[in-house]
Design a protein around this motif. Structure first.
Motif, short mmCIF file in Angstrom:
data_model
loop_
_atom_site.label_atom_id
_atom_site.label_comp_id
_atom_site.label_asym_id
_atom_site.label_seq_id
_atom_site.Cartn_x
_atom_site.Cartn_y
_atom_site.Cartn_z
N THR A 33 18.76 -13.16 -26.92
CA THR A 33 18.22 -13.42 -28.25
C THR A 33 18.31 -14.90 -28.61
O THR A 33 19.35 -15.53 -28.46
CB THR A 33 18.99 -12.62 -29.32
OG1 THR A 33 18.88 -11.22 -29.02
CG2 THR A 33 18.41 -12.87 -30.70
N ALA A 35 16.94 -17.52 -31.86
CA ALA A 35 16.40 -17.43 -33.20
C ALA A 35 16.45 -18.77 -33.91
O ALA A 35 17.24 -19.65 -33.56
CB ALA A 35 17.16 -16.38 -34.02
N TRP A 36 15.60 -18.88 -34.90
CA TRP A 36 15.61 -20.02 -35.82
C TRP A 36 15.83 -19.46 -37.23
O TRP A 36 15.16 -18.50 -37.63
CB TRP A 36 14.30 -20.79 -35.78
CG TRP A 36 14.12 -21.63 -34.55
CD1 TRP A 36 13.52 -21.26 -33.38
CD2 TRP A 36 14.55 -22.98 -34.37
NE1 TRP A 36 13.54 -22.29 -32.48
CE2 TRP A 36 14.16 -23.37 -33.06
CE3 TRP A 36 15.21 -23.90 -35.17
CZ2 TRP A 36 14.43 -24.64 -32.54
CZ3 TRP A 36 15.47 -25.17 -34.66
CH2 TRP A 36 15.08 -25.53 -33.36
N TYR A 37 16.72 -20.11 -37.95
CA TYR A 37 16.97 -19.82 -39.35
C TYR A 37 16.69 -21.07 -40.17
O TYR A 37 16.59 -22.16 -39.62
CB TYR A 37 18.43 -19.42 -39.57
CG TYR A 37 18.80 -18.03 -39.12
CD1 TYR A 37 18.93 -17.73 -37.76
CD2 TYR A 37 19.06 -17.01 -40.03
CE1 TYR A 37 19.28 -16.45 -37.35
CE2 TYR A 37 19.41 -15.74 -39.63
CZ TYR A 37 19.52 -15.47 -38.28
OH TYR A 37 19.86 -14.21 -37.87
N LEU A 47 16.32 -15.79 -41.84
CA LEU A 47 15.77 -15.75 -40.50
C LEU A 47 14.30 -16.12 -40.55
O LEU A 47 13.54 -15.55 -41.32
CB LEU A 47 15.94 -14.36 -39.91
CG LEU A 47 15.36 -14.12 -38.52
CD1 LEU A 47 16.05 -15.01 -37.49
CD2 LEU A 47 15.51 -12.65 -38.13
N GLU A 50 12.51 -14.92 -34.39
CA GLU A 50 13.47 -14.39 -33.43
C GLU A 50 12.76 -13.93 -32.17
O GLU A 50 11.72 -13.27 -32.25
CB GLU A 50 14.26 -13.24 -34.04
CG GLU A 50 15.38 -12.71 -33.16
CD GLU A 50 16.19 -11.64 -33.87
OE1 GLU A 50 15.60 -10.66 -34.32
OE2 GLU A 50 17.43 -11.81 -33.97
N SER A 51 13.35 -14.27 -31.04
CA SER A 51 12.81 -13.84 -29.76
C SER A 51 13.89 -13.06 -29.03
O SER A 51 15.00 -13.57 -28.84
CB SER A 51 12.40 -15.07 -28.93
OG SER A 51 12.03 -14.68 -27.62
N LYS A 52 13.57 -11.84 -28.62
CA LYS A 52 14.53 -11.00 -27.91
C LYS A 52 13.95 -10.61 -26.56
O LYS A 52 13.09 -9.74 -26.47
CB LYS A 52 14.83 -9.73 -28.72
CG LYS A 52 15.70 -9.95 -29.94
CD LYS A 52 16.09 -8.63 -30.56
CE LYS A 52 17.03 -8.82 -31.72
NZ LYS A 52 17.45 -7.55 -32.32
N ALA A 57 7.98 -11.58 -30.25
CA ALA A 57 8.78 -12.28 -31.25
C ALA A 57 8.48 -11.75 -32.65
O ALA A 57 7.38 -11.25 -32.92
CB ALA A 57 8.50 -13.77 -31.19
N CYS A 95 19.12 -23.53 -35.18
CA CYS A 95 18.88 -22.73 -33.99
C CYS A 95 20.15 -21.94 -33.69
O CYS A 95 21.25 -22.44 -33.87
CB CYS A 95 18.55 -23.66 -32.82
SG CYS A 95 18.48 -22.89 -31.21
N ASN A 99 22.94 -15.02 -30.80
CA ASN A 99 23.53 -14.59 -32.09
C ASN A 99 24.93 -15.14 -32.31
O ASN A 99 25.65 -14.67 -33.20
CB ASN A 99 23.58 -13.06 -32.17
CG ASN A 99 22.21 -12.44 -32.27
OD1 ASN A 99 21.32 -12.99 -32.91
ND2 ASN A 99 22.02 -11.30 -31.62
#
Length: 112
Positions: A33, A35-37, A47, A50-52, A57, A95, A99
């Motif tokens: 995972t 992600a950018w917040y 959030l 998010e890429s998992k 995405a 970034c 998590n």
């Protein structure tokens, strides 16, 4: 100790684009995972994208169709392409990898 560093923020006018880069001190292929917040003044952190793994995405409604998250494991980087920026996108962007590992953030300011 794993370090994550964001770059690419700045001051732009509405309608312009920016690409944020997140560089990790270790191989990013260990993180499923990414992600950018973002956090705007006086607001809670939210959030953005998010890429998992291989899943499609996901994006906050406010940025759908304008922002794109991508990753380059060979370069240990995650990107956030931001197009058609709006003043409401003004925030500190963070970034996070796996998590767990957060960067210090990069400021994005969009003027009207």
């Amino acid at each position: 100790q794993i370090h994550v560093v964001e770059s690419g923020g700045g001051l732009v006018q509405a309608g312009e684009s920016l690409r944020l880069t997140c560089l990790a001190s270790v191989g990013t292929n260990r993180f499923n995972t990414m992600a950018w917040y973002r956090q705007a003044p006086g607001k809670e952190r939210e959030l953005v994208a998010e890429s998992k793994g291989r899943r499609e995405a996901t994006y906050a409604d406010a940025v759908k169709g304008r922002f794109t998250i991508s990753r380059d494991d060979a370069k240990k980087r995650v990107y956030l392409q931001m197009d058609n920026l709006k003043p409401d996108d003004t925030a500190v962007y963070f970034c996070v990898m796996g998590n767990i590992y957060w960067g210090q953030g990069t400021q994005v300011t969009v003027s009207s």
